[in-house]
Design a protein around this motif. Structure first.
Motif, PDB file in Angstrom:
ATOM      1  N   LYS A  36       0.907  -1.280  -0.189  1.00  0.00           N
ATOM      2  CA  LYS A  36       0.009   0.009   0.256  1.00  0.00           C
ATOM      3  C   LYS A  36       0.612   1.230   0.107  1.00  0.00           C
ATOM      4  O   LYS A  36       0.500   2.214  -0.175  1.00  0.00           O
ATOM      5  N   GLU A  37       2.186   1.182   0.321  1.00  0.00           N
ATOM      6  CA  GLU A  37       3.031   2.391   0.331  1.00  0.00           C
ATOM      7  C   GLU A  37       3.448   2.781  -1.017  1.00  0.00           C
ATOM      8  O   GLU A  37       3.915   3.885  -1.324  1.00  0.00           O
ATOM      9  N   CYS A  38       3.225   1.977  -2.110  1.00  0.00           N
ATOM     10  CA  CYS A  38       3.503   2.413  -3.380  1.00  0.00           C
ATOM     11  C   CYS A  38       2.284   3.117  -4.186  1.00  0.00           C
ATOM     12  O   CYS A  38       1.085   2.631  -4.057  1.00  0.00           O
ATOM     13  N   CYS A  52       9.001   0.897  -6.954  1.00  0.00           N
ATOM     14  CA  CYS A  52       7.618   1.334  -6.139  1.00  0.00           C
ATOM     15  C   CYS A  52       7.912   2.833  -6.067  1.00  0.00           C
ATOM     16  O   CYS A  52       9.017   3.225  -5.162  1.00  0.00           O
ATOM     17  N   THR A  53       7.393   3.705  -6.328  1.00  0.00           N
ATOM     18  CA  THR A  53       7.084   5.228  -6.156  1.00  0.00           C
ATOM     19  C   THR A  53       6.345   5.397  -4.807  1.00  0.00           C
ATOM     20  O   THR A  53       5.387   5.029  -4.745  1.00  0.00           O
ATOM     21  N   VAL A  54       7.084   5.761  -3.677  1.00  0.00           N
ATOM     22  CA  VAL A  54       6.651   5.692  -2.382  1.00  0.00           C
ATOM     23  C   VAL A  54       5.734   6.907  -2.007  1.00  0.00           C
ATOM     24  O   VAL A  54       5.779   8.035  -2.604  1.00  0.00           O
ATOM     25  N   LYS A  55       4.409   6.701  -1.271  1.00  0.00           N
ATOM     26  CA  LYS A  55       3.763   7.624  -0.728  1.00  0.00           C
ATOM     27  C   LYS A  55       4.368   8.451   0.508  1.00  0.00           C
ATOM     28  O   LYS A  55       4.359   7.529   1.475  1.00  0.00           O
ATOM     29  N   LEU A  98       6.329   9.262   7.890  1.00  0.00           N
ATOM     30  CA  LEU A  98       7.497   8.890   7.381  1.00  0.00           C
ATOM     31  C   LEU A  98       8.527   9.966   7.485  1.00  0.00           C
ATOM     32  O   LEU A  98       9.612   9.902   7.838  1.00  0.00           O
ATOM     33  N   LEU A  99       7.996  11.189   6.909  1.00  0.00           N
ATOM     34  CA  LEU A  99       8.735  12.415   6.706  1.00  0.00           C
ATOM     35  C   LEU A  99       9.431  12.824   7.763  1.00  0.00           C
ATOM     36  O   LEU A  99      10.380  13.303   7.985  1.00  0.00           O
ATOM     37  N   LYS A 128       2.953  -6.182   3.880  1.00  0.00           N
ATOM     38  CA  LYS A 128       2.682  -5.265   5.229  1.00  0.00           C
ATOM     39  C   LYS A 128       3.880  -4.685   5.657  1.00  0.00           C
ATOM     40  O   LYS A 128       4.019  -3.696   6.402  1.00  0.00           O
ATOM     41  N   ARG A 129       5.171  -5.196   5.341  1.00  0.00           N
ATOM     42  CA  ARG A 129       6.479  -4.799   6.114  1.00  0.00           C
ATOM     43  C   ARG A 129       7.387  -3.950   5.073  1.00  0.00           C
ATOM     44  O   ARG A 129       8.502  -3.628   5.537  1.00  0.00           O
ATOM     45  N   MET A 130       6.541  -3.561   4.027  1.00  0.00           N
ATOM     46  CA  MET A 130       7.180  -2.571   3.201  1.00  0.00           C
ATOM     47  C   MET A 130       7.434  -1.085   4.563  1.00  0.00           C
ATOM     48  O   MET A 130       8.534  -0.326   4.255  1.00  0.00           O
ATOM     49  N   ARG A 131       6.490  -1.089   5.383  1.00  0.00           N
ATOM     50  CA  ARG A 131       6.682   0.270   6.341  1.00  0.00           C
ATOM     51  C   ARG A 131       7.763  -0.135   7.110  1.00  0.00           C
ATOM     52  O   ARG A 131       8.446   0.801   7.266  1.00  0.00           O
TER      53      ARG A 131
END
Length: 332
Positions: A50-52, A72-75, A80-81, A285-288
Motif C-alpha cells: 500500500k506504500e506504493c 515502487c514510487t513511495v507515498k 514517515l517524513l 505489510k512489511r514495506m513500512r
C-alpha cells in the motif's frame, strides 16, 4: 532485518514454483513466480504494497541474463517524513556533540606530555645529583689522600726494595689526578645543563600546546554551535521541499531456470541510497518496516556529513599538531 542471503537460501532451498506459461515475457515470468510455498506470486505480493502510489516493471539483458526491476514510487506521508527528519537531526546532533573531541583530546594529550616532561625532569635531576655526588667524593678522596711509604706513585703497593715517592712527586701526581677528576665534573655538569635545557624546552612546548589547545577549545565551542545552527536551518529547508522516494527490487531470470531476487534499494530523488533485505517480498505489510529502517537517519541529505565538511576548523596532523581555520575567510 533478515539478510538478503537468507532470503536467497530460502528461495533456492524451497525453489520457485514453475513459471507461468502465459506468453514469453520475462517480466510476466518474474511476476508469476511464487517464492517457495507463498500463496501469492511476486507480482501479486508487490501489488499489495500500500506504500506504493505507483509501480513500474522494466527489464534488460545483462551477461546473458534478464534483469527485471520493479520500481515502487513511495507515498511519502507526514509520519514517515517526520521520522526521517528527526533521524537526520539526531544524527546531526550526535556529530556536533563529537566535534570537539579532537581538541579535547589535544588538551588531554598536551597535559599528559607536560606531566611526562616534569616527571622526566625530576628523574634526570635526581640522577644528576647522584652522579655529581659521586664525582665530588672522588675529588674529596684525591684531595685528602695522604702520601704513604707503602704506596707507589701510581697508587699500587710498593714492591720489595722499591722506594716510596718523594713529597714533591706525590703532590704533582695528586694535582694531575685532581685536574682529571675536576675535568670529568665539568664535563658532567655541562651534560646535565644540556639535559636540563632540553627537558625545560619539552616542558615549555607542552605548556604552549596546552595553552593553544585551550584557546582553540573555546573557538571550537563557538564554531560548533554556529555550524550546528546553520545545519539545522538547512535540514528544515530540505524537508520542506518535496522529494521522490522509490524502492527498486531487482530480480535475475534465466530461461529455463528460477527467478532470483538480487537486490533491493531505496532511491532518493533518483540517487541510490541504502539497501536492505526486501522483507516486503515475504509480507507486503512489511514495506513500512523496510522504509522506516532505511530512512531512520534521514532521506539523503546526510546533514552529519555536511557538518563535517563545513566545520571551519581542522586538526593539523604531524608532530607539531595544532589547529587552524580551513581558510582565511573562515577565520574572519
Amino acid at each position: 532485518m533478515t539478510s538478503l542471503d537468507t532470503i536467497k537460501l530460502i528461495a533456492l532451498s524451497l525453489s520457485f514454483a514453475a513459471l507461468s506459461g502465459c506468453g514469453d515475457s520475462k517480466i510476466s515470468a518474474v511476476k508469476d513466480t511464487r517464492l517457495g510455498s507463498d500463496e501469492f506470486t511476486v507480482g501479486e505480493t508487490l501489488s499489495k504494497v500500500k506504500e506504493c502510489k505507483s509501480s513500474d516493471w522494466t527489464s534488460e539483458i545483462v551477461n546473458n541474463s534478464t534483469i527485471v526491476t520493479h520500481t515502487c514510487t513511495v507515498k511519502l506521508d507526514d509520519e514517515l517524513l517526520n521520522l526521517a527528519k528527526q533521524g537526520e537531526l539526531t544524527a546531526l546532533k550526535a556529530r556536533a556533540d563529537l566535534a570537539d573531541l579532537s581538541v579535547t583530546q589535544a588538551v588531554s594529550q598536551a597535559r599528559g606530555t607536560h606531566a611526562d616532561a616534569l616527571r622526566h625532569g625530576q628523574e634526570r635531576a635526581t640522577q644528576a645529583a647522584r652522579r655529581v655526588a659521586e664525582v665530588d667524593r672522588r675529588i674529596q678522596n684525591v684531595a685528602t689522600q695522604q702520601r704513604s711509604p707503602f704506596i707507589s706513585i701510581n697508587g699500587t703497593p710498593l714492591r720489595r726494595g722499591e722506594a716510596p715517592p718523594d713529597e714533591a712527586t706525590w703532590e704533582a701526581r695528586r694535582a694531575e689526578n685532581l685536574a682529571v677528576v675536576n675535568g670529568e665534573k665539568e664535563k658532567l655538569l655541562a651534560e646535565i645543563e644540556a639535559e636540563k635545557q632540553k627537558t625545560q624546552a619539552a616542558i615549555d612546548a607542552a605548556l604552549k600546546q596546552i595553552d593553544d589547545a585551550s584557546t582553540w577549545n573555546e573557538k571550537y565551542t563557538q564554531e560548533i554551535q554556529r555550524t550546528y545552527q546553520t545545519m539545522v536551518k538547512e535540514v528544515d529547508a530540505y524537508y520542506e521541499k518535496s522529494h521522490i522516494l522509490k524502492v527498486k527490487t531487482v530480480f535475475r531470470y534465466r530461461e529455463g531456470g528460477n527467478a532470483e531476487p538480487v537486490s533491493a534499494a531505496l532511491f532518493i530523488d533518483e540517487l541510490e541510497g541504502r539497501s536492505a533485505t526486501p522483507v516486503y517480498l515475504m509480507d507486503p505489510k512489511r514495506m513500512r518496516e523496510y522504509l522506516t529502517y532505511l530512512t531512520k537517519s534521514g532521506i539523503g541529505m546526510e546533514a552529519n556529513r555536511l557538518f563535517e565538511e563545513r566545520f571551519p576548523i581542522e586538526h593539523i596532523s604531524g608532530s607539531d599538531g595544532g589547529f587552524r581555520y580551513k581558510s582565511a575567510k573562515s577565520a574572519t
